[in-house]
Design a protein around this motif. Sequence first.
Motif, PDB file in Angstrom:
ATOM      1  N   ARG B 172      81.308  29.403  15.004  1.00 55.33           N
ATOM      2  CA  ARG B 172      80.474  28.860  13.936  1.00 55.33           C
ATOM      3  C   ARG B 172      79.984  27.465  14.294  1.00 55.33           C
ATOM      4  NH1 ARG B 172      83.911  28.998   8.930  1.00 55.33           N
ATOM      5  NH2 ARG B 172      85.514  29.933  10.213  1.00 55.33           N
ATOM      6  N   LEU B 173      80.861  26.694  14.958  1.00 52.79           N
ATOM      7  CA  LEU B 173      80.453  25.350  15.356  1.00 52.79           C
ATOM      8  C   LEU B 173      79.278  25.420  16.322  1.00 52.79           C
ATOM      9  CD1 LEU B 173      80.743  22.343  15.464  1.00 52.79           C
ATOM     10  CD2 LEU B 173      82.552  22.587  17.139  1.00 52.79           C
ATOM     11  N   GLU B 174      79.306  26.409  17.201  1.00 59.79           N
ATOM     12  CA  GLU B 174      78.209  26.518  18.151  1.00 59.79           C
ATOM     13  C   GLU B 174      76.892  26.801  17.424  1.00 59.79           C
ATOM     14  OE1 GLU B 174      78.392  29.484  21.161  1.00 59.79           O
ATOM     15  OE2 GLU B 174      77.808  28.093  22.738  1.00 59.79           O
ATOM     16  N   ILE B 175      76.961  27.622  16.390  1.00 60.95           N
ATOM     17  CA  ILE B 175      75.744  27.887  15.607  1.00 60.95           C
ATOM     18  C   ILE B 175      75.306  26.612  14.891  1.00 60.95           C
ATOM     19  CG2 ILE B 175      74.777  29.234  13.717  1.00 60.95           C
ATOM     20  CD1 ILE B 175      76.630  31.489  14.479  1.00 60.95           C
ATOM     21  N   GLY B 194      84.543  38.917  19.569  1.00 59.02           N
ATOM     22  CA  GLY B 194      85.858  38.338  19.377  1.00 59.02           C
ATOM     23  C   GLY B 194      86.164  37.933  17.948  1.00 59.02           C
ATOM     24  N   LEU B 195      85.292  38.261  17.003  1.00 61.41           N
ATOM     25  CA  LEU B 195      85.578  37.917  15.611  1.00 61.41           C
ATOM     26  C   LEU B 195      86.239  39.108  14.918  1.00 61.41           C
ATOM     27  CD1 LEU B 195      82.370  36.053  14.432  1.00 61.41           C
ATOM     28  CD2 LEU B 195      84.392  35.169  15.568  1.00 61.41           C
ATOM     29  N   ASN B 196      87.069  38.807  13.922  1.00 60.44           N
ATOM     30  CA  ASN B 196      87.663  39.912  13.164  1.00 60.44           C
ATOM     31  C   ASN B 196      86.674  40.373  12.092  1.00 60.44           C
ATOM     32  OD1 ASN B 196      87.882  38.274  10.884  1.00 60.44           O
ATOM     33  ND2 ASN B 196      89.889  37.535  11.517  1.00 60.44           N
ATOM     34  N   PRO B 197      86.918  41.500  11.434  1.00 62.00           N
ATOM     35  CA  PRO B 197      85.928  42.039  10.486  1.00 62.00           C
ATOM     36  C   PRO B 197      85.542  41.042   9.395  1.00 62.00           C
ATOM     37  CG  PRO B 197      87.592  43.674  10.946  1.00 62.00           C
ATOM     38  CD  PRO B 197      88.030  42.424  11.629  1.00 62.00           C
ATOM     39  N   ALA B 198      86.516  40.298   8.876  1.00 62.88           N
ATOM     40  CA  ALA B 198      86.190  39.336   7.818  1.00 62.88           C
ATOM     41  C   ALA B 198      85.257  38.256   8.354  1.00 62.88           C
ATOM     42  CB  ALA B 198      87.471  38.707   7.286  1.00 62.88           C
ATOM     43  N   GLU B 199      85.561  37.794   9.551  1.00 61.84           N
ATOM     44  CA  GLU B 199      84.717  36.746  10.136  1.00 61.84           C
ATOM     45  C   GLU B 199      83.325  37.284  10.445  1.00 61.84           C
ATOM     46  OE1 GLU B 199      87.865  33.856  12.467  1.00 61.84           O
ATOM     47  OE2 GLU B 199      87.381  35.772  13.359  1.00 61.84           O
ATOM     48  N   THR B 200      83.265  38.547  10.856  1.00 60.22           N
ATOM     49  CA  THR B 200      81.964  39.143  11.145  1.00 60.22           C
ATOM     50  C   THR B 200      81.122  39.230   9.881  1.00 60.22           C
ATOM     51  OG1 THR B 200      83.057  40.463  12.825  1.00 60.22           O
ATOM     52  CG2 THR B 200      80.844  41.114  12.223  1.00 60.22           C
ATOM     53  N   ARG B 201      81.781  39.601   8.771  1.00 63.83           N
ATOM     54  CA  ARG B 201      81.057  39.681   7.507  1.00 63.83           C
ATOM     55  C   ARG B 201      80.526  38.301   7.128  1.00 63.83           C
ATOM     56  NH1 ARG B 201      84.977  40.999   4.135  1.00 63.83           N
ATOM     57  NH2 ARG B 201      85.651  42.564   5.633  1.00 63.83           N
ATOM     58  N   GLU B 202      81.379  37.325   7.316  1.00 62.21           N
ATOM     59  CA  GLU B 202      80.970  35.958   6.988  1.00 62.21           C
ATOM     60  C   GLU B 202      79.788  35.528   7.843  1.00 62.21           C
ATOM     61  OE1 GLU B 202      83.181  31.730   6.972  1.00 62.21           O
ATOM     62  OE2 GLU B 202      84.450  33.492   6.782  1.00 62.21           O
ATOM     63  N   LEU B 203      79.851  35.910   9.120  1.00 59.29           N
ATOM     64  CA  LEU B 203      78.760  35.565  10.027  1.00 59.29           C
ATOM     65  C   LEU B 203      77.453  36.178   9.561  1.00 59.29           C
ATOM     66  CD1 LEU B 203      77.858  34.464  12.886  1.00 59.29           C
ATOM     67  CD2 LEU B 203      78.186  36.807  13.655  1.00 59.29           C
ATOM     68  N   SER B 204      77.504  37.443   9.130  1.00 63.54           N
ATOM     69  CA  SER B 204      76.252  38.084   8.722  1.00 63.54           C
ATOM     70  C   SER B 204      75.694  37.382   7.495  1.00 63.54           C
ATOM     71  CB  SER B 204      76.454  39.578   8.485  1.00 63.54           C
ATOM     72  OG  SER B 204      77.192  39.788   7.308  1.00 63.54           O
ATOM     73  N   GLU B 205      76.592  36.921   6.601  1.00 65.44           N
ATOM     74  CA  GLU B 205      76.114  36.173   5.439  1.00 65.44           C
ATOM     75  C   GLU B 205      75.460  34.869   5.869  1.00 65.44           C
ATOM     76  OE1 GLU B 205      79.679  35.953   3.216  1.00 65.44           O
ATOM     77  OE2 GLU B 205      79.453  37.974   2.406  1.00 65.44           O
ATOM     78  N   VAL B 206      76.117  34.207   6.800  1.00 68.31           N
ATOM     79  CA  VAL B 206      75.576  32.938   7.293  1.00 68.31           C
ATOM     80  C   VAL B 206      74.183  33.149   7.876  1.00 68.31           C
ATOM     81  CG1 VAL B 206      75.808  31.228   9.123  1.00 68.31           C
ATOM     82  CG2 VAL B 206      77.762  31.772   7.695  1.00 68.31           C
ATOM     83  N   LEU B 207      74.033  34.206   8.654  1.00 65.04           N
ATOM     84  CA  LEU B 207      72.733  34.453   9.281  1.00 65.04           C
ATOM     85  C   LEU B 207      71.669  34.729   8.223  1.00 65.04           C
ATOM     86  CD1 LEU B 207      73.570  36.540  12.459  1.00 65.04           C
ATOM     87  CD2 LEU B 207      73.185  34.102  12.208  1.00 65.04           C
ATOM     88  N   GLN B 208      72.031  35.501   7.214  1.00 66.17           N
ATOM     89  CA  GLN B 208      71.067  35.777   6.142  1.00 66.17           C
ATOM     90  C   GLN B 208      70.652  34.486   5.448  1.00 66.17           C
ATOM     91  OE1 GLN B 208      69.842  38.648   5.809  1.00 66.17           O
ATOM     92  NE2 GLN B 208      71.348  40.311   5.976  1.00 66.17           N
ATOM     93  N   ILE B 209      71.650  33.612   5.230  1.00 62.74           N
ATOM     94  CA  ILE B 209      71.336  32.351   4.552  1.00 62.74           C
ATOM     95  C   ILE B 209      70.405  31.497   5.404  1.00 62.74           C
ATOM     96  CG2 ILE B 209      72.325  30.177   3.778  1.00 62.74           C
ATOM     97  CD1 ILE B 209      74.862  31.856   3.114  1.00 62.74           C
ATOM     98  N   LEU B 210      70.726  31.422   6.694  1.00 62.06           N
ATOM     99  CA  LEU B 210      69.885  30.620   7.585  1.00 62.06           C
ATOM    100  C   LEU B 210      68.442  31.101   7.513  1.00 62.06           C
ATOM    101  CD1 LEU B 210      71.988  30.207  10.847  1.00 62.06           C
ATOM    102  CD2 LEU B 210      71.679  28.611   8.978  1.00 62.06           C
ATOM    103  N   ARG B 211      68.297  32.407   7.538  1.00 62.81           N
ATOM    104  CA  ARG B 211      66.963  32.993   7.535  1.00 62.81           C
ATOM    105  C   ARG B 211      66.265  32.708   6.207  1.00 62.81           C
ATOM    106  NH1 ARG B 211      64.273  37.641   6.134  1.00 62.81           N
ATOM    107  NH2 ARG B 211      65.995  38.268   4.791  1.00 62.81           N
ATOM    108  N   ALA B 212      67.004  32.885   5.108  1.00 55.35           N
ATOM    109  CA  ALA B 212      66.369  32.762   3.797  1.00 55.35           C
ATOM    110  C   ALA B 212      66.093  31.305   3.426  1.00 55.35           C
ATOM    111  CB  ALA B 212      67.257  33.422   2.746  1.00 55.35           C
ATOM    112  N   ASP B 213      67.070  30.439   3.651  1.00 55.44           N
ATOM    113  CA  ASP B 213      66.951  29.067   3.141  1.00 55.44           C
ATOM    114  C   ASP B 213      66.295  28.119   4.109  1.00 55.44           C
ATOM    115  OD1 ASP B 213      68.309  30.109   1.123  1.00 55.44           O
ATOM    116  OD2 ASP B 213      70.074  28.812   1.242  1.00 55.44           O
TER     117      ASP B 213
END
Lengths: 437, 271
Positions: B172-175, B194-213
């Motif tokens: 996440r820091l790299e992003i 290398g991310l676990n499922p919870a972290e992957t879900r969080e990542l997809s949310e982060v990406l959506q936010i980046l795109r939207a906001d």
Amino acid sequence: MNTHENLFPKLGKEALLTFCVSLVLVGPISGLVLEGFTFRNELVHAVLIAAVITAGRLVLSAVMVTPFGRRISGVLSRSGGGVTVRSGKERSSLPLLAVLFLAGLALPFVADKYFLGIAILALIYCLLGLGLNIVVGLAGLLDLGFVAFYAVGAYLLALGSQYLGLGFWSALIIAPFLAGLFGMVLAFPVLKMHGDYLAIVTLGFGEIIRLVLNNWLAFTGGPNGAPVPPPTLFGFEFTRTARQGGTPIHEALGIPYNADYKFWFIYLVLFLVVCAVIYAVQRLRVMPLGRMWEALREDEIACRSLGVNHVFTKLSAFMLGASTGGLAGVFFAVHQGFVNPTSFTFFESALILAIVVLGGLGSTVGVVLAALVLTILPELLRDFAEYRVFVFGVLMVVMMIWKPRGLVRVTRPAFFPSKSAEPTSSPVPSANAEVSR
Amino acid sequence: MTAPLLEVNNVTMRFGGIVANRNVNFCVEKGKITALIGPNGAGKTTMFNCITGFYRASEGNILLHGEDGTQDIGGLITRPITGGSHLATRAGIARTFQNIRLFREMSVVENLLVAQHRQTANNLLSGVFSTPTYRRAEREAVDRAYYWLERMHLAGDANRLAGELPYGRQRRLEIARAMCTSPKLICLDEPAAGLNPAETRELSEVLQILRADHDLTVLVIEHDMGLVMRISNHIVVLDHGEVISDGTPEHVANDPAVIAAYLGVSEEEVQ
């Protein structure tokens, strides 16, 4: 306890081993004394020395099994990551720095000429260490020819006064720029290289400068060197009688003549310059430029991916390092009153590199400490002058085993958001607070 | 179809005799998430390196349509003397790496501050004398860094060494660091590796936010098909260096050629 039962045979074995090894090492050196074409047998002497070494080793081992010894070895082996981030709550070291500064300023009034000479030399090495620290410690570019810039500074004053009539002060101002220019000339073609290759090229450059100085008889005076004019202050001279057309300073101030005034003057100017450079380097570490250097040392590819122009960033590190080296050269020349190429051999480069490595790459305090230790120690150990390099070697090996990251831990500055931004930290209305767990 | 932000035209990349990419064509639409997928060794990372300016494509060109006109990435990196991959970033393309490349011995905030070197006052003298301009620029940069740390849920780790963070946070820091360069297009190379499922879900949310906001366009290489199907608007499939399929997730998922490439069966058997 099991360890105690095994202790004595273990110690005995260790003692035997130590004794044998030291006998092998010491035997030929102090056991046989040359006398003309023959030699005298003094093996008793050697055995005694080996016995002393063994006894020392035993005492050390005995201490190390006590709780106290364990604690010490724990402290020594705690090299860890080597880098810590400050918490931002550390006590300010300003009072200590102020005391050190005043003590430094007061030194000429209490020290004799001999000690002042050592102090000047130590400060010159501080300056060199700080300069090389920028290149090696911060930017991570291994430079084995740093002495070249030192030579540029020194010869600028010597030859500048000979051909252009430059004085100490003008040389002091021009030297950083000229040395920086040399740094740029060297660095520009080689910065695409990495690590070892860069080291070799810089090594070659250092030798080129020395060889040019040595062989260009008509211009530099070759091995005979070149004289350096004594320094002046506002046109006042420090000699007993005026030689450069000014007035001697003791006449101007109406005080009795003292040959040490020149050294006082050099020391004080040098001390102020070193303080200024320390301040600048400390600032650099929290400045964008310094951060980019360190980032470049950590990962060049990542740096490029962030839009850092790696060539110019490296170039700036090289130039600033070289400038500091040039400054040191001017002080060296004016202190010696004479320069010749033998002062600028590879050994000097290695010594400066040793200062930086011993002090801890990137640590300013460490570099200053190491510079002081490595210049004052040989003076204190004058009787062992022949073993000086040997002692350096041992010191380096010991350091690399116990403190591979240098004497002083590198700390990183802490950053906190400004007060105005803290309550609502997002410039964009945060409509997505639900993401936070 | 909105205007493309990035156009890859007939790009071929050769390393000696090996052709890593052959005649690749695709577009990255503005404000969308585009995924680049394909089996291992398909040439995805090579393509990425061409786009982010680390490689000069042997043939073809890569065009970035920014607000200030169109820029040819290949032209930027071969520009004499000042040219280099850093210009691709300055043009607005940020990237992360497959194997995380943080400045490990620098603090988390410093990592983000390095990324903002375009906004801070880099003048040597202004920094040494700490002029008001310098202090203001520095304060803003630190605040911006904290803003991104909070977005990535890293604010608590701000003054730790980047190298000591757990793996997921390093990702996440790299992003966050890439975002600090204020990019128009962010290229993520296997962000979920290398991310676990919870972290992957969080990542997809982060990406959506980046795109939207943040009006950001995302180009992502990813092997996690669940993630790819969930987040992407557009998928490009590479195999043996060539584009074998290009379209919406539904289209790609049902494309026989893609199934063949992934499962290694012939097209007749799929039918």
